[in-house]
Design a protein around this motif. Sequence first.
Motif, PDB file in Angstrom:
ATOM      1  N   LEU A  10       0.832  -1.191   0.000  1.00 16.54           N
ATOM      2  CA  LEU A  10       0.000   0.000   0.000  1.00 16.54           C
ATOM      3  C   LEU A  10       0.873   1.248   0.000  1.00 16.54           C
ATOM      4  CD1 LEU A  10      -2.671  -1.061   2.635  1.00 16.54           C
ATOM      5  CD2 LEU A  10      -2.916  -1.015   0.152  1.00 16.54           C
ATOM      6  N   GLY A  11       0.369   2.317  -0.473  1.00 16.77           N
ATOM      7  CA  GLY A  11       1.107   3.571  -0.528  1.00 16.77           C
ATOM      8  C   GLY A  11       1.268   4.200   0.851  1.00 16.77           C
ATOM      9  N   VAL A  12       2.285   5.045   1.008  1.00 13.02           N
ATOM     10  CA  VAL A  12       2.564   5.734   2.264  1.00 13.02           C
ATOM     11  C   VAL A  12       2.366   7.219   2.038  1.00 13.02           C
ATOM     12  CG1 VAL A  12       4.335   6.213   3.986  1.00 13.02           C
ATOM     13  CG2 VAL A  12       4.233   3.969   2.899  1.00 13.02           C
ATOM     14  N   GLN A  13       1.706   7.866   3.005  1.00 15.56           N
ATOM     15  CA  GLN A  13       1.491   9.296   2.889  1.00 15.56           C
ATOM     16  C   GLN A  13       2.829  10.034   2.956  1.00 15.56           C
ATOM     17  OE1 GLN A  13      -1.142  11.271   2.441  1.00 15.56           O
ATOM     18  NE2 GLN A  13      -2.585   9.578   2.233  1.00 15.56           N
ATOM     19  N   ALA A  14       2.971  11.052   2.198  1.00 15.52           N
ATOM     20  CA  ALA A  14       4.193  11.851   2.207  1.00 15.52           C
ATOM     21  C   ALA A  14       4.262  12.681   3.485  1.00 15.52           C
ATOM     22  CB  ALA A  14       4.224  12.764   0.987  1.00 15.52           C
ATOM     23  N   GLN A  15       5.490  12.860   4.031  1.00 12.38           N
ATOM     24  CA  GLN A  15       5.674  13.672   5.221  1.00 12.38           C
ATOM     25  C   GLN A  15       6.144  15.053   4.817  1.00 12.38           C
ATOM     26  OE1 GLN A  15       8.475  11.724   7.728  1.00 12.38           O
ATOM     27  NE2 GLN A  15       7.138   9.990   8.179  1.00 12.38           N
ATOM     28  N   GLU A  16       5.900  15.991   5.725  1.00 16.70           N
ATOM     29  CA  GLU A  16       6.391  17.332   5.459  1.00 16.70           C
ATOM     30  C   GLU A  16       7.899  17.354   5.641  1.00 16.70           C
ATOM     31  OE1 GLU A  16       4.441  20.542   7.383  1.00 16.70           O
ATOM     32  OE2 GLU A  16       2.481  19.581   7.249  1.00 16.70           O
ATOM     33  N   GLU A  17       8.538  18.296   5.029  1.00 18.65           N
ATOM     34  CA  GLU A  17       9.989  18.382   5.149  1.00 18.65           C
ATOM     35  C   GLU A  17      10.391  18.846   6.543  1.00 18.65           C
ATOM     36  OE1 GLU A  17      11.629  22.469   3.649  1.00 18.65           O
ATOM     37  OE2 GLU A  17      10.270  21.621   2.148  1.00 18.65           O
ATOM     38  N   TRP A  18      11.587  18.489   6.966  1.00 18.09           N
ATOM     39  CA  TRP A  18      12.109  18.889   8.263  1.00 18.09           C
ATOM     40  C   TRP A  18      13.596  19.188   8.123  1.00 18.09           C
ATOM     41  CZ3 TRP A  18      11.225  13.872   6.936  1.00 18.09           C
ATOM     42  CH2 TRP A  18      12.280  12.980   7.055  1.00 18.09           C
ATOM     43  N   VAL A  19      14.103  19.872   9.126  1.00 14.13           N
ATOM     44  CA  VAL A  19      15.511  20.239   9.115  1.00 14.13           C
ATOM     45  C   VAL A  19      16.210  19.486  10.240  1.00 14.13           C
ATOM     46  CG1 VAL A  19      17.161  22.126   9.383  1.00 14.13           C
ATOM     47  CG2 VAL A  19      14.984  22.511   8.210  1.00 14.13           C
ATOM     48  N   GLU A  20      17.287  18.816   9.907  1.00 14.43           N
ATOM     49  CA  GLU A  20      18.075  18.112  10.906  1.00 14.43           C
ATOM     50  C   GLU A  20      19.421  18.799  11.030  1.00 14.43           C
ATOM     51  OE1 GLU A  20      18.617  13.915  10.733  1.00 14.43           O
ATOM     52  OE2 GLU A  20      16.608  13.599   9.950  1.00 14.43           O
ATOM     53  N   LYS A  21      19.850  18.938  12.276  1.00 14.05           N
ATOM     54  CA  LYS A  21      21.182  19.477  12.508  1.00 14.05           C
ATOM     55  C   LYS A  21      22.052  18.352  13.028  1.00 14.05           C
ATOM     56  CE  LYS A  21      19.924  24.234  13.361  1.00 14.05           C
ATOM     57  NZ  LYS A  21      20.060  25.381  14.255  1.00 14.05           N
TER      58      LYS A  21
END
Length: 85
Positions: A10-21
């Motif tokens: 099944l398809g997976v919903q896309a997540q919003e972008e995030w910033v990792e440090k």
Amino acid sequence: MDVQRVVDVLGVQAQEEWVEKVPIQRYIRYTAEELAAQEEARKKAEAWEKLPDTVAALQEDSKTLKEENKMLKQCLMEMSEIVYA
């Protein structure tokens, strides 16, 4: 011939972008003198941290020594009384 595409997952919903440090580690090459200075500074810091404990221990030792001195003086007095009596 007709081709039909079938997907079993099944398809997976896309997540919003995030910033990792991510911390960057750098290799720093120290000279022997710099390493010795760092070690000396570390030892001094440890000594300063232990200072209150050291002072308390010395005060306890001085009390014990005073008591021992009193006992020794009393023993010497008794010995002198015996010898010169």
